[in-house]
Design an enzyme around this catalytic site. Structure first.
Site, PDB file in Angstrom:
ATOM      1  N   SER A  87       0.695  -1.573  -0.589  1.00 40.46           N
ATOM      2  CA  SER A  87      -0.093  -0.106   0.185  1.00 40.46           C
ATOM      3  C   SER A  87       1.010   1.200   0.072  1.00 40.46           C
ATOM      4  O   SER A  87       0.497   2.713  -0.165  1.00 40.46           O
ATOM      5  CB  SER A  87      -1.431  -0.108   1.507  1.00 40.46           C
ATOM      6  OG  SER A  87      -2.105  -1.083   0.858  1.00 40.46           O
TER       7      SER A  87
ATOM      8  N   LYS B 239       0.675   4.038  -2.813  1.00 39.89           N
ATOM      9  CA  LYS B 239      -0.735   4.256  -3.271  1.00 39.89           C
ATOM     10  C   LYS B 239       0.010   5.514  -3.213  1.00 39.89           C
ATOM     11  O   LYS B 239      -0.690   6.482  -3.987  1.00 39.89           O
ATOM     12  CB  LYS B 239      -2.021   3.712  -2.656  1.00 39.89           C
ATOM     13  CG  LYS B 239      -2.036   2.499  -2.552  1.00 39.89           C
ATOM     14  CD  LYS B 239      -3.052   2.205  -1.284  1.00 39.89           C
ATOM     15  CE  LYS B 239      -3.532   0.403  -1.297  1.00 39.89           C
ATOM     16  NZ  LYS B 239      -4.501  -0.143  -0.221  1.00 39.89           N
TER      17      LYS B 239
ATOM     18  N   TYR C 155      -3.121  -2.580 -10.433  1.00 38.04           N
ATOM     19  CA  TYR C 155      -3.716  -2.289  -9.072  1.00 38.04           C
ATOM     20  C   TYR C 155      -2.829  -3.589  -8.091  1.00 38.04           C
ATOM     21  O   TYR C 155      -1.642  -3.043  -7.432  1.00 38.04           O
ATOM     22  CB  TYR C 155      -4.305  -2.101  -8.094  1.00 38.04           C
ATOM     23  CG  TYR C 155      -5.062  -2.160  -7.106  1.00 38.04           C
ATOM     24  CD1 TYR C 155      -4.483  -0.875  -6.111  1.00 38.04           C
ATOM     25  CD2 TYR C 155      -5.264  -3.440  -6.119  1.00 38.04           C
ATOM     26  CE1 TYR C 155      -4.928  -1.289  -5.001  1.00 38.04           C
ATOM     27  CE2 TYR C 155      -4.607  -3.756  -4.808  1.00 38.04           C
ATOM     28  CZ  TYR C 155      -4.673  -2.610  -4.143  1.00 38.04           C
ATOM     29  OH  TYR C 155      -4.612  -2.520  -2.555  1.00 38.04           O
TER      30      TYR C 155
ATOM     31  N   TYR D 199      -4.781   3.641   8.057  1.00 36.37           N
ATOM     32  CA  TYR D 199      -6.553   3.033   8.203  1.00 36.37           C
ATOM     33  C   TYR D 199      -6.891   3.233   9.286  1.00 36.37           C
ATOM     34  O   TYR D 199      -6.510   4.533  10.104  1.00 36.37           O
ATOM     35  CB  TYR D 199      -6.060   2.189   7.729  1.00 36.37           C
ATOM     36  CG  TYR D 199      -5.656   1.511   6.698  1.00 36.37           C
ATOM     37  CD1 TYR D 199      -5.720   2.155   5.420  1.00 36.37           C
ATOM     38  CD2 TYR D 199      -4.185   0.440   6.700  1.00 36.37           C
ATOM     39  CE1 TYR D 199      -5.261   1.169   4.308  1.00 36.37           C
ATOM     40  CE2 TYR D 199      -3.284   0.618   5.663  1.00 36.37           C
ATOM     41  CZ  TYR D 199      -3.822   0.832   3.759  1.00 36.37           C
ATOM     42  OH  TYR D 199      -3.111   0.633   3.266  1.00 36.37           O
TER      43      TYR D 199
ATOM     44  N   VAL E 212       1.642  -3.931   3.769  1.00 37.87           N
ATOM     45  CA  VAL E 212       1.024  -4.903   3.940  1.00 37.87           C
ATOM     46  C   VAL E 212       2.047  -5.526   4.524  1.00 37.87           C
ATOM     47  O   VAL E 212       2.550  -6.987   5.049  1.00 37.87           O
ATOM     48  CB  VAL E 212       0.354  -5.499   4.464  1.00 37.87           C
ATOM     49  CG1 VAL E 212      -1.196  -5.282   5.249  1.00 37.87           C
ATOM     50  CG2 VAL E 212       0.348  -5.865   2.383  1.00 37.87           C
TER      51      VAL E 212
HETATM   52  O1  DON Z   1      -5.356  -5.052  -2.323  1.00 37.34           O
HETATM   53  C1  DON Z   1      -4.543  -5.457  -0.403  1.00 37.34           C
HETATM   54  O2  DON Z   1      -5.100  -5.929   0.184  1.00 37.34           O
HETATM   55  C2  DON Z   1      -2.799  -4.809  -1.001  1.00 37.34           C
HETATM   56  N1  DON Z   1      -2.073  -5.113  -2.289  1.00 37.34           N
HETATM   57  C3  DON Z   1      -2.225  -4.143  -0.380  1.00 37.34           C
HETATM   58  C4  DON Z   1      -2.955  -4.065   1.325  1.00 37.34           C
HETATM   59  C5  DON Z   1      -2.112  -3.537   1.879  1.00 37.34           C
HETATM   60  O3  DON Z   1      -1.061  -2.487   1.836  1.00 37.34           O
HETATM   61  C6  DON Z   1      -2.524  -2.465   3.485  1.00 37.34           C
HETATM   62  N2  DON Z   1      -1.595  -2.111   4.345  1.00 37.34           N
HETATM   63  N3  DON Z   1      -1.674  -1.590   4.993  1.00 37.34           N
END
Ligand code: DON
Length: 309
Positions: free
Chosen positions: A64, A67, A191, A243, A261
């Site tokens: 993320s 982003k 994405y 978040y 993540v």
């Molecule tokens: O879309 C997802 O779930 C992952 N590619 C990215 C989520 C993420 O990194 C949330 N962050 N803490």
């Protein structure tokens, strides 16, 4: 910055031996292979000096954190019109939550929750083939970090593409409201792949420099975005970057930051430094457990919080 090298080395040593390391994400099967004992940190100060320690050169999945960069690109393409497709308020929900979308007519709360980031990716994709949009994102990362070695981890992207049912649900749901304009599988393909970009702490800290210096990369003098835009991206990072853990991060660390993540966090000290930390174990909000603790120690010892000493 006085004492920077010493403090960074101290923190890396303290983190190396801590028993509490959080839990490695496993909902994307390929991420579960990450080594929970890893810890890396890199800080680039305003003069360009890099203080780095631990596994600071090991590439990890930025997830993320990408982003922040897709938001920057999308704002560059459509300007403030982006804010009609995605909000900029904290969600107070988990990063992959679907509940708010129905009440809010398919408009995601902010560009950092998954739904918002998928809508941002869809904006970048408009008028392009997925391969072109992805190439644009990767080139942007390489340009910002001044490093052409940065690549996408194809195994991570494929792993998420196979198992990303929630993101598929979010994207299809937004499509039903007309918020997603391209074929859902195209948007998600881009994405998943930009989330799978692999970078080290050193590369990530370099890439974040423009946010710390009013939109300008001090190494090249290149103005990546206008100062006002950099300030606003930092504001969204502060309020939404972690978040439902964003309040806690502001309280403890006191910097704009964005987590992923994969266990990475990019944090910005306006006018002073760009920081990247990495430790794969996560807390209950899906943010790096030791990454947050390390940043808290760093801001405290060096007086870096934007809210004062
Ligand atoms: O879309 C997802 O779930 C992952 N590619 C990215 C989520 C993420 O990194 C949330 N962050 N803490």
């Amino acid at each position: 910055m006085k004492d920077l090298d010493r403090v960074v080395a101290e923190i890396a040593e303290e983190m190396r031996t801590r028993p509490d390391r959080g839990r490695v994400a496993d909902y994307i099967p390929e991420l579960a292979r990450a080594d929970a004992s890893a810890f890396g940190i890199a800080v680039v100060d305003a003069s360009g000096h890099v203080a780095a320690a631990g596994d600071c050169d090991a590439p990890f999945s930025i997830q993320s954190i990408s982003k922040v960069f897709t938001l920057t690109l999308a704002l560059g393409m459509v300007g403030d019109r982006l804010w009609s497709r995605v909000g900029r308020e904290p969600s107070g929900s988990r990063f992959n939550s679907i509940v708010q979308l129905e009440n809010e007519h398919g408009i995601p709360r902010n560009p950092f929750i998954n739904a918002g980031a998928i809508a941002v990716t869809d904006t970048i994709l408009n008028g392009h083939q997925p391969r072109e949009a992805l190439g644009e994102i990767l080139r942007f990362m390489r340009f910002l970090a001044d490093d052409n070695q940065i690549t996408i981890d194809a195994a991570v992207a494929a792993s998420e593409q196979r198992t990303g049912y929630r993101n598929m649900a979010l994207a299809n749901y937004m499509k039903s409201f007309g918020v997603i304009q391209n074929p859902v599988n195209f948007t998600l393909g881009v994405y998943f792949h930009h989330c799978a970009i692999a970078m080290s702490c050193r590369q990530l800290a370099m890439a974040g420099r423009f946010l710390a210096h009013s939109g300008r990369n001090p190494a090249t003098g290149y103005q990546v975005v206008q100062p006002e835009r950099a300030r606003r991206i930092n504001a969204v990072m502060l309020t939404c970057g972690h978040y439902d853990g964003s309040g806690e991060f502001a309280y403890r660390v006191g910097l704009p930051g964005k987590s992923g993540v994969g266990g990475g966090i990019l944090a910005v000290v306006p006018g002073r430094a760009s920081i990247a930390v990495w430790s794969p174990g996560l807390d209950d909000s899906g943010n790096s457990h030791l990454g947050r603790i390390a940043l808290e120690k760093l801001t405290k010892r060096l007086g870096l919080s934007i809210f004062g000493l």
